[in-house]
Write an enzyme that holds these catalytic residues in place. Sequence first.
Site, PDB file in Angstrom:
ATOM      1  N   ARG A  75       0.832  -1.207   0.000  1.00 28.30           N
ATOM      2  CA  ARG A  75       0.000   0.000   0.000  1.00 28.30           C
ATOM      3  C   ARG A  75       0.869   1.261   0.000  1.00 28.30           C
ATOM      4  O   ARG A  75       0.508   2.275  -0.614  1.00 28.30           O
ATOM      5  CB  ARG A  75      -0.898  -0.021   1.235  1.00 28.30           C
ATOM      6  CG  ARG A  75      -1.888   1.129   1.336  1.00 28.30           C
ATOM      7  CD  ARG A  75      -2.904   0.873   2.432  1.00 28.30           C
ATOM      8  NE  ARG A  75      -3.818   1.971   2.598  1.00 28.30           N
ATOM      9  CZ  ARG A  75      -3.885   2.742   3.693  1.00 28.30           C
ATOM     10  NH1 ARG A  75      -3.085   2.508   4.717  1.00 28.30           N
ATOM     11  NH2 ARG A  75      -4.752   3.720   3.770  1.00 28.30           N
ATOM     12  N   HIS A  79       0.519   4.632  -2.298  1.00 25.53           N
ATOM     13  CA  HIS A  79       0.311   5.955  -1.703  1.00 25.53           C
ATOM     14  C   HIS A  79       1.473   6.896  -1.998  1.00 25.53           C
ATOM     15  O   HIS A  79       1.277   8.114  -2.060  1.00 25.53           O
ATOM     16  CB  HIS A  79       0.078   5.813  -0.200  1.00 25.53           C
ATOM     17  CG  HIS A  79      -1.308   5.378   0.138  1.00 25.53           C
ATOM     18  ND1 HIS A  79      -2.053   5.949   1.143  1.00 25.53           N
ATOM     19  CD2 HIS A  79      -2.110   4.436  -0.412  1.00 25.53           C
ATOM     20  CE1 HIS A  79      -3.245   5.367   1.199  1.00 25.53           C
ATOM     21  NE2 HIS A  79      -3.291   4.446   0.267  1.00 25.53           N
ATOM     22  N   VAL A  83       1.114  10.373  -5.267  1.00 24.83           N
ATOM     23  CA  VAL A  83       1.289  11.731  -4.735  1.00 24.83           C
ATOM     24  C   VAL A  83       2.729  12.164  -4.978  1.00 24.83           C
ATOM     25  O   VAL A  83       3.658  11.589  -4.412  1.00 24.83           O
ATOM     26  CB  VAL A  83       0.962  11.787  -3.236  1.00 24.83           C
ATOM     27  CG1 VAL A  83       1.024  13.230  -2.737  1.00 24.83           C
ATOM     28  CG2 VAL A  83      -0.404  11.182  -2.955  1.00 24.83           C
ATOM     29  N   GLY A  85       4.509  11.496  -7.417  1.00 21.17           N
ATOM     30  CA  GLY A  85       5.257  10.464  -8.110  1.00 21.17           C
ATOM     31  C   GLY A  85       5.980   9.548  -7.137  1.00 21.17           C
ATOM     32  O   GLY A  85       5.937   9.727  -5.916  1.00 21.17           O
ATOM     33  N   SER A  89       8.244  10.612  -1.064  1.00 22.65           N
ATOM     34  CA  SER A  89       7.735  11.781  -0.334  1.00 22.65           C
ATOM     35  C   SER A  89       6.850  11.365   0.837  1.00 22.65           C
ATOM     36  O   SER A  89       6.730  12.096   1.825  1.00 22.65           O
ATOM     37  CB  SER A  89       6.965  12.712  -1.279  1.00 22.65           C
ATOM     38  OG  SER A  89       5.941  12.017  -1.961  1.00 22.65           O
ATOM     39  N   GLU A 102       2.857  14.434   3.821  1.00 23.13           N
ATOM     40  CA  GLU A 102       1.904  13.430   3.341  1.00 23.13           C
ATOM     41  C   GLU A 102       1.539  12.400   4.401  1.00 23.13           C
ATOM     42  O   GLU A 102       0.388  11.978   4.497  1.00 23.13           O
ATOM     43  CB  GLU A 102       2.487  12.688   2.135  1.00 23.13           C
ATOM     44  CG  GLU A 102       2.558  13.475   0.865  1.00 23.13           C
ATOM     45  CD  GLU A 102       3.323  12.711  -0.212  1.00 23.13           C
ATOM     46  OE1 GLU A 102       3.194  11.471  -0.282  1.00 23.13           O
ATOM     47  OE2 GLU A 102       4.069  13.364  -0.970  1.00 23.13           O
ATOM     48  N   ASN A 108      -3.331   8.515   5.056  1.00 23.98           N
ATOM     49  CA  ASN A 108      -2.137   7.811   5.524  1.00 23.98           C
ATOM     50  C   ASN A 108      -2.050   7.653   7.036  1.00 23.98           C
ATOM     51  O   ASN A 108      -1.400   6.724   7.534  1.00 23.98           O
ATOM     52  CB  ASN A 108      -0.878   8.550   5.050  1.00 23.98           C
ATOM     53  CG  ASN A 108      -0.740   8.548   3.543  1.00 23.98           C
ATOM     54  OD1 ASN A 108      -1.086   7.585   2.879  1.00 23.98           O
ATOM     55  ND2 ASN A 108      -0.243   9.646   2.997  1.00 23.98           N
ATOM     56  N   HIS A 209      -6.199  -5.539  -2.185  1.00 32.15           N
ATOM     57  CA  HIS A 209      -7.109  -5.557  -1.038  1.00 32.15           C
ATOM     58  C   HIS A 209      -7.352  -6.973  -0.515  1.00 32.15           C
ATOM     59  O   HIS A 209      -8.108  -7.155   0.428  1.00 32.15           O
ATOM     60  CB  HIS A 209      -8.449  -4.910  -1.404  1.00 32.15           C
ATOM     61  CG  HIS A 209      -8.380  -3.424  -1.545  1.00 32.15           C
ATOM     62  ND1 HIS A 209      -9.457  -2.669  -1.943  1.00 32.15           N
ATOM     63  CD2 HIS A 209      -7.362  -2.550  -1.344  1.00 32.15           C
ATOM     64  CE1 HIS A 209      -9.102  -1.388  -1.984  1.00 32.15           C
ATOM     65  NE2 HIS A 209      -7.839  -1.296  -1.631  1.00 32.15           N
TER      66      HIS A 209
END
Length: 338
Positions: A75, A79, A83, A85, A89, A102, A108, A209
């Site tokens: 995940r 994530h 955001v 790329g 980050s 972030e 998050n 998932h």
Amino acid sequence: MASNIAAALLSCTLLLAAACHPAAAGYYKPPPNPATCGLKVNYYHDKCPPAEAIIKHVVGAAVLQNPGIGAGLIRMLFHDCFVEGCDASVLLDPTPANPQPEKLSPPNNPSLRGFEVIDAAKAAVERACPGVVSCADIVAFAARDASFFLSGGKVYFDMPSGRLDGRVSLDSRALDFLPPPVFDLPNLTDSFAAKGLGVEDMVVLSGAHTVGRSHCSSFVPDRLAVPSNIDPALAASLRRQCPASPSPANDPTVVQDVVTPVQLDNQYYKNVLAKKVLFTSDNALVTSPETTKMVMDNANIPGWWEDRFKTAMVKMASIEVKTGSAGEVRRNCRAVNY
């Protein structure tokens, strides 16, 4: 499940001893992807030969101890890449100059897991090759390796590398680009298209998932508190585990796949067809003939989903990568270099 991970970890240990010869393992190699943006397989072959094997060993040990960490690492790549790329980050901690990065954004925090595994992997590769391996590449390798361990070795692929780490991390950007679990099919399609991913990529990546857990607040308001088509038996079970009105002080987690909760497999698609899924976005996959056919193929054809998941992961891991002066190799994954 633990025995499968242990066996895979043993093979990883052997791989670490022969890190300069990754091709000998005969792993699946995805087809060339035009969106790799200058990334290449075996980027660290000469720069830091044991890098990928070191990271795989760290990830394997963590997943053996807690399979949920593996789900978190998969995940985390999603994530991160959606955001700014694929630039790590999402790893940056708050600072006085940037108090809301972030990782503190609602998508998050507090649900994203695995940061300590990335720290451990970074520390290990720094001991071997200081200042060479980017945190962004570690996130990508960790997601790949978590997929391997959680699938019992069925999902493994070459991950192109050469990403640099970004210097910008804003909580508002996560809200702008990460699709929430309440999205319907048109919104999901648009969200993925904005990152260069197609409808099939969206359906295939949703299969992640099949592992991990979800906070009750992510599905109670739109799946349990109001009429929905969720399976009645699953709904009854979830109501026993979740408060009627989740809050930050009372927001338990439940498994996302009640059949194989710690195995990365195609069970998710069988659950979608049986209406045994948590999110509106999960159910959205069977609201058009095109995506319903994809769900059925993933559910019913052996190996179909696994092969497509490998390719989609590589494609996602190529989103808006930083190269040249646009990035850096962080010394500490939680802070930009100064």
